[in-house]
Structure formats: C-alpha cells, structure tokens
Design an enzyme around this catalytic site. Structure first.
Site, PDB file in Angstrom:
ATOM      1  N   TYR A 291     -64.165 -79.012 -24.878  1.00  0.00           N
ATOM      2  CA  TYR A 291     -64.832 -80.298 -25.075  1.00  0.00           C
ATOM      3  C   TYR A 291     -64.403 -80.980 -26.357  1.00  0.00           C
ATOM      4  O   TYR A 291     -64.468 -82.206 -26.461  1.00  0.00           O
ATOM      5  CB  TYR A 291     -66.354 -80.123 -24.978  1.00  0.00           C
ATOM      6  CG  TYR A 291     -66.739 -80.105 -23.529  1.00  0.00           C
ATOM      7  CD1 TYR A 291     -66.856 -81.282 -22.807  1.00  0.00           C
ATOM      8  CD2 TYR A 291     -66.875 -78.907 -22.843  1.00  0.00           C
ATOM      9  CE1 TYR A 291     -67.128 -81.273 -21.456  1.00  0.00           C
ATOM     10  CE2 TYR A 291     -67.141 -78.887 -21.492  1.00  0.00           C
ATOM     11  CZ  TYR A 291     -67.273 -80.073 -20.802  1.00  0.00           C
ATOM     12  OH  TYR A 291     -67.524 -80.067 -19.457  1.00  0.00           O
ATOM     13  N   HIS A 446     -73.306 -77.437 -23.476  1.00  0.00           N
ATOM     14  CA  HIS A 446     -72.164 -76.736 -22.877  1.00  0.00           C
ATOM     15  C   HIS A 446     -72.032 -75.302 -23.388  1.00  0.00           C
ATOM     16  O   HIS A 446     -71.076 -74.616 -23.057  1.00  0.00           O
ATOM     17  CB  HIS A 446     -70.871 -77.509 -23.141  1.00  0.00           C
ATOM     18  CG  HIS A 446     -70.764 -78.771 -22.353  1.00  0.00           C
ATOM     19  ND1 HIS A 446     -70.647 -78.781 -20.990  1.00  0.00           N
ATOM     20  CD2 HIS A 446     -70.779 -80.077 -22.751  1.00  0.00           C
ATOM     21  CE1 HIS A 446     -70.583 -80.040 -20.568  1.00  0.00           C
ATOM     22  NE2 HIS A 446     -70.666 -80.828 -21.610  1.00  0.00           N
TER      23      HIS A 446
END
Length: 764
Positions: A291, A446
C-alpha cells in the site's frame, strides 16, 4: 477561433497570444499565491507535472536521450492505437475488472498520456482527443447517479468506489493542465463548472467518510481535489486538499469495507495529515509496502504539482523530507527481484517495475539531489516519465552517472514518531539471504495480526513465506476483483504467519480495535558484523499475561556453505497454554525424522481464527531431541532443525480447508505444537544448502549440516543455545534478555563453564 495545422505561422502566433491573455484575465483575481507562484499558475500551462520550461528542455534533447526517446515512442504507439479505435465512455455498472471499470481506468491513463504527447510533439490531434473525451464525460457526469454496485462504504460515480473516482481525477487533472491553453475560455468554464468542480465536491464534501481520514484512500482523494484545484487556480480546493474538510455530520462509528474507519489521532485530515501520521521518520508507511507503493503515486505526483505551483510550501522538505525518504525505504522493502515483501494486505509479485515506482524513482531523483543509486533502478525499469523529472533521469543515465542501489540490512521504524515498532531486514551479501522481521504497528485497516512474524528469502525466492492478501486484484470473476472473505478469516489471522499462536486464538483476539492500540518493542538491532546479524523484539500485549520475545540471528560460519538463521522464540506466561509455531515453507518435502501418520480423509485443524482453513496432512510426535524437515525449492535444498521434546506434537498442514471456491493457495506448513506450557523456548535453525540440477540430475550437499541444536540455558535474564555441526564444531549463542546495552558486562555459568562478554549477546 480554433488553430488548425494548415494556418500560417503568423495566425498561430497571434492566436496563441490571445489564449494566454484570456487565461491571465480569467485567473488574475487570486490574492493568496505568491507573485512567482501566481505567474506560473496563471500564465504558464502546463505547470502541474510537466512545466513549460520542461517542455522546451525535452524538445531540445529529443533524439539524444535513449531511455526517454524509447518511453516516448512506446506511449505514442499506445495512444495512437486508442485514438484510432475511437472514444468510448460507457455508463458505469461493473466492479473492479469488469468492462466499464476497465474502460474508464484505461481512459484516464490514456488521457494523461495524450496530454503529455500534445505538449512534447505539438500535435493537436492529442489535444483534440483529450478535449473530446472530456466533453463526453462532462455530458454524462451532469446526470450521472451513484454507481449501482453497493458494496463500498463510499460509492463513486464512474467507479464502484470513490477511491477509483479519485484515481480518475488525479490523472485527468494532468491531462487538463496539458491542454489548458488549447481550450477556449468558454470550454474551460464548461468543464470546470459541470465536471471538475462537481467531481471534486463529490469525492470530498459529499463523501467525508472517504475523504477525511488517515488512509491511502484519502490520500488519493486529497491529491485529486488538490491537483484539479492547482490547474483551476481554485484556492478553496487546494486548502481542502491540504487540510481536509469540516463536517459535523460525520458518523464517528462509520466502518469501511476494509475493516475500520480510520480517523486521524488529533482530528486533523487532508494531505498534510496523511503525510504526518502514517509515515515514520524513516519513511516506512504503516500499511505496509504494497500500500505504500499504491499511495506513493498520489503522494509524489501531488507533491510535485505543489512544488511547481506553490513552491513556498516546500512540500518535499516537510517532516524532514519524509516523502523522499519513503522512496528509499520502499526500495529497501523489496527482494532481489524488486518484488515488495507482502506484509499485511500485500499482493505477491508487485514490484518496483510498477508505474507508481517509475513515478516515485523519477520524482525522488529530480527533487532529492540526483542520487545516482536511483538511476540504477530506473535503468532496470527501462522506462521514465515523460516530464521534467523523467528528463532528469534520462540525462543522468545518458551521462553515465548511475551507481548501484545497494540494499543492505536496515531497520525501518513504524509510527509517526518512529516509536511504534517497525520492520527489521537482515541481508547477507548481494541479497544472497534476506530475512524480514515484522514487529510493526497494526497497519491500519490493511494490517494483519502477526506480531513478531518473519519471512526468509534466497535471492528472489521465498524460503519461508508470508501469505499476503486473499484477493485477485481486478479479476472480476473473483468477487469483483475485491477482497474475499478469506482475507479476514485466513490471511489476517495469526495462524497464517510464521509466528506464535496461543490457544488457537489470534493476537489481540483478531480485533482491530485492540490491535491498533498496541505495537511490539524493538529490543536489539545489530548488523555491525555481517557474519552475525541480530534483530530482537518483544510483544507484551498480543495475549494478556504472556510476553513473547523473538530473536533472529543470521550467521555466516566457515563450516557452512551459506548463511543460516537461528530463530529463538521465548515465551513467558502467567497461565498454562497450548503454543503453536508454524513455518510456511515453499517447495517439496525431501526428508523428515518425524514418525507421523496420514489419514485417508483430510480434516481441518480447527474451527475458527484461521484454523478452519488448514488441512492436517500428517501428524506425529517429536521422536528425538531435534526435529528435522528438509525440502527442495528452485534447485536449492533447505533444512529446518528444531529443538523439541517428546511431548511436542508435529503437524504437516496444507492451506485450503473450508474454501469451496478455491480462493486460497494450497501451500504447505510445518507446525510445532507444545501443550501444557507456561514458560518455554522454541529454538530452530533454517539452512540453505546444496543444489539440484534436473539436467545433470546431480544432487549436491543435500543434507543439513546441523548435528545438534540444544537450549542449554533459559531464564528471565538469559537464553543460551548450542549449535553443533557435522564436523563436531560447537558454537554457543547467549542472549541477554534484560539489557541490550553495548557497554554492559555479563557473566554466566553454563554446564560448569563461565562465559563473560560485553554487549547484548555472546557468540563463540
């Protein structure tokens, strides 16, 4: 009046001057920009990513900068093919990977490239293509409803989620900047009134739960609003991008589809807050490298726009130049093949060859002091941006200024202050062996529940793996390309990782609200001597009443062909527990000394917390003081040797139970289960040795070199491990568990022999 190619030169010059005058009259009212910034913004489009001065420099060098010329030719061929096939702007209806989703995604990528080609090649067909497509979007957007797919916490219009709408605007703002002076004042007014301003308002004011938080999603939203604001010279949008919006109606309990509504700790939002909180001072991004890679594009592309249009903000110097540091950190979070370590929700195979990293490397080189190591990465990427920063890289390569980007052992802190754990990476040689130790913070929504986990690589091959995410990105047949249920029930659970599980329950009970409050603490990171590198961290909150300390040592011993790893997990608890320690190895089993049994029918290992996704393929008890497993992968042999006792249960597992749609990979695991224990030490070594060639059919050095591994001392203060190789040579490793000071003197008696040393550990 529209300029066409067959007009004479005088008319072209006069028309161009009239357009520039019109632009200046339209935008001269902004009082907040400095005079130099106003000059750039009002009179010199393009000014966002590619600048007018940059265009002239590019033109002057065309034909003599090989990597730039090749990149330009590839983009030209791609865009020309799209122009020849015609414009298509379908009514949105699909999830990720579906036709309309893919078409709109391709459109924004092509629009950005076409705008750049117009500037560099002076060919108005590219500007016309951008203009015509933008007006098709303008006509559609005026009456476009919310996207029909309802899964997202923040539905978009062109796409199923605001995140992808923001992607669109980030790229299209660049295209608009490139053709700004090609358009008439009336055309610009129509686009801004009916498309760009409503678009920016929709993803921000109308979706505060998406826009006003700390998350990579919001970074994209902030960049989208800010970049179109820079092109339009709209100070309100720029301020909104930088500092977020005030929205009293925001539901503080709102949840997103990733697992949690992530607000700023101090209530701040916007681009600046997203620079402050997720990045550590070392440049590590708390969601993990996958990410971080995704977020680097909006972070850096918006920063470049701010640097060009509002240089007084000094955005690249913010937080001690954290954006530039983050590029270096991200490159260090990759293996020998350039693939990012799949920490947290990470897709395996994502690498620094992605378009986001081409952008990151070029911008970091251009604005970060022309570091020659970045040129070697750009050389491998074999692609540059078609803008000012890409030109800088191309010229650096042309002039032979590239030097290797040497990835060494490094500790990257986590948390805005660098005090929320981190990731320690041990490397030997030219990435001959790489160990990745995760003791980081939760990683926002996440994040995975895997404190003190590690993975191991030889060159670019996994030896012990981290599973990564359960998602088939942009493959429509697999849940619309989105996260699958098993991402939560398997990948995020502790059992999916190479770390300790207590009583078949994930760390922090697998609850984000608990996990996000805690982080592991670094105890030692010592890589001064490449032949013995040590990283150690403690975790006190994953299981209340239980402390875990994991110490990982990479050792290069002259009696061993390659470096090997010593893995020590010391557990201290107030209660009696069952402990499971899995190792997810990659390859084919060659040999084990476990007396195990298999069953005709595969059964799942447990009923919850990820255990329901593991088949038991074999089960037995440790029959010797050392339990061994050897396997073959990519032509190399590997051996795991563990100090065990006869009460330890050994399980051979396989991922894939309770997975009727085959969403999980069928990877193998080897688990040590220790029951009825309070305080204990798990000690193992992992070796790489020998080779096998299917062509010559020779197996060389296929056996482990460890003859004996023994825990010879264990207390709250110290831990001692002896390692004996096949030549009969014994090495002793002693770890001080309470004091890691380099100056501390230690004395301890083991097996009637006194050992003295200074520092955190002893190895002799």
């Amino acid at each position: 009046m529209r300029i066409v190619s067959n007009y004479n030169t005088l008319i072209i010059i006069i028309s161009t001057l009239l357009i520039f005058i019109s632009c200046a009259e339209d935008k001269v009212s902004s009082p907040t920009l400095s005079s130099s910034a106003s000059e750039i913004s009002n009179n010199a489009h393009p000014s966002l990513i590619i600048t007018s001065a940059g265009v002239e420099k590019i033109k002057a060098n065309l034909g003599s900068i090989p990597i730039f010329d090749a990149s330009l030719e590839a983009v030209k061929n791609e865009v020309d093919t799209e122009i020849a096939s015609g414009i298509e702007v379908p009514i949105p209806k699909d999830f990720s990977g579906g036709y309309t989703h893919t078409r709109h995604k391709k459109n924004f990528l092509i629009l950005q490239k076409a705008g750049i080609l117009y500037q560099i090649l002076d060919d108005q067909k590219y500007a016309k293509y951008v203009r015509d497509m933008l007006f098709q979007y303008e006509a559609m957007y005026k009456t476009l409803p919310i996207h029909p797919q309802t899964r997202s916490y923040a539905r978009g219009k062109l796409f199923w989620q605001c995140l992808n709408d923001s992607n669109w605007l980030v790229y299209v703002s660049q295209a608009y900047d490139c053709i700004y002076n090609y358009l008439t004042a009336e055309e610009r007014e129509t686009l801004e009134k009916n498309l760009f301003r409503p678009f920016a308002d929709f993803i921000s004011i109308e979706n505060p739960q998406f826009y006003n938080r700390i998350h990579n999603h919001s970074t994209w939203g902030n960049a989208a609003v800010g970049m179109i604001g820079l092109v339009m010279n709209d100070e309100e949008l720029i301020e909104r991008a930088l500092y977020g919006i005030k929205h009293d109606g925001l539901d503080p309990n709102a949840k997103d589809n990733d697992g949690g509504f992530i607000k700023s700790k101090d209530g701040k939002a916007g681009f600046i807050a997203n620079l402050e909180e997720p990045f550590s001072p070392d440049g590590y991004y708390t969601e993990g490298p996958y990410y971080q890679r995704y977020a680097m594009y909006p972070f850096l592309i918006f920063a470049e726009g701010l640097q060009n249009v509002k240089p007084e903000l000094k955005i690249f110097q913010h937080k001690d130049s954290v954006l530039l540091k983050s590029v270096d950190a991200l490159l260090n979070l990759s293996d020998a093949d350039g693939e990012f370590f799949p920490l947290n929700d990470g897709q395996k195979g994502m690498s620094y060859f992605s378009r986001e990293l081409v952008t990151a490397v070029d911008i970091a080189y251009h604005y970060g002091g022309h570091h020659p190591g970045l040129l070697s990465i750009a050389e491998k990427q074999n692609n540059v941006l078609l803008d000012d920063s890409g030109l800088s890289v191309a010229l650096g390569l042309k002039n032979g200024e590239a030097k290797p980007f040497n990835k060494k052992s490094i500790n990257l802190s986590d948390g805005s202050d660098g005090k929320q754990g981190g990731v320690g990476i041990l490397r030997y040689g030219n990435e001959d062996m790489t160990l990745v130790f995760k003791y980081a913070a939760q990683g926002l929504s996440h994040g995975h529940y895997d404190k003190l986990s590690f993975s191991l690589y030889e060159k670019g091959d996994e030896i012990l793996q981290d599973y990564g995410l359960v998602r088939f990105v942009n493959i429509e047949q697999k849940g619309g390309g989105n996260y699958l249920q098993a991402n939560s029930s398997w990948a995020k659970q502790t059992i999916a990782h190479n770390t300790l599980i207590q009583n078949e329950t994930s760390h922090f009970e697998g609850k984000y609200e608990i996990g996000s409050k805690h982080f592991s603490e670094l105890y030692l990171f010592d890589v001064a001597n490449e032949a013995i590198q040590v990283v150690s961290a403690k975790e006190n909150n994953a299981y209340p009443g239980t402390q875990m300390q994991r110490t990982l040592v990479m050792i290069k011993d002259e009696n061993f062909e390659k470096p090997y790893v010593l893995d020590l997990m010391q557990v201290t608890s107030n209660t009696t527990n069952q402990y499971d320690l899995p190792y997810y190895f990659m390859g084919q089993v060659i040999k084990t000394n476990v007396d195990y049994k298999t069953h005709q029918t595969l059964k799942k290992l447990g009923g919850a917390n990820g255990y329901e996704h593991l088949y038991v393929e074999g089960i037995g008890n440790a029959s010797e003081e050392n339990t061994k497993l050897s396997w073959l992968n990519h032509g190399n042999f590997y051996s795991l040797t563990s100090a065990t006792n006869k009460a330890d249960q050994i399980l051979f597992t396989r991922i894939g139970a309770n997975d009727p749609e085959f969403n999980l990979r069928r990877d193998a695991g080897f688990m040590i289960r220790r029951k009825n224990s309070k305080n204990t030490v798990f000690a193992s070594t992992i070796e790489s040795h020998g080779s096998y060639s299917p062509v010559s059919e020779f197996a060389l050095n296929s056996n482990s070199n460890i003859a004996d591994l023994e825990v010879v001392f264990s207390s709250e203060e110290y831990m001692g491990i002896s390692i004996t190789d096949l030549n009969g040579s014994t090495r002793l490793f002693i770890m001080s568990n309470k004091d890691a000071s380099k100056e501390k003197n230690h004395t301890i008696k083991i097996n009637n022999i006194m050992h003295q040393w200074t520092g955190a550990y002893y190895f002799k």
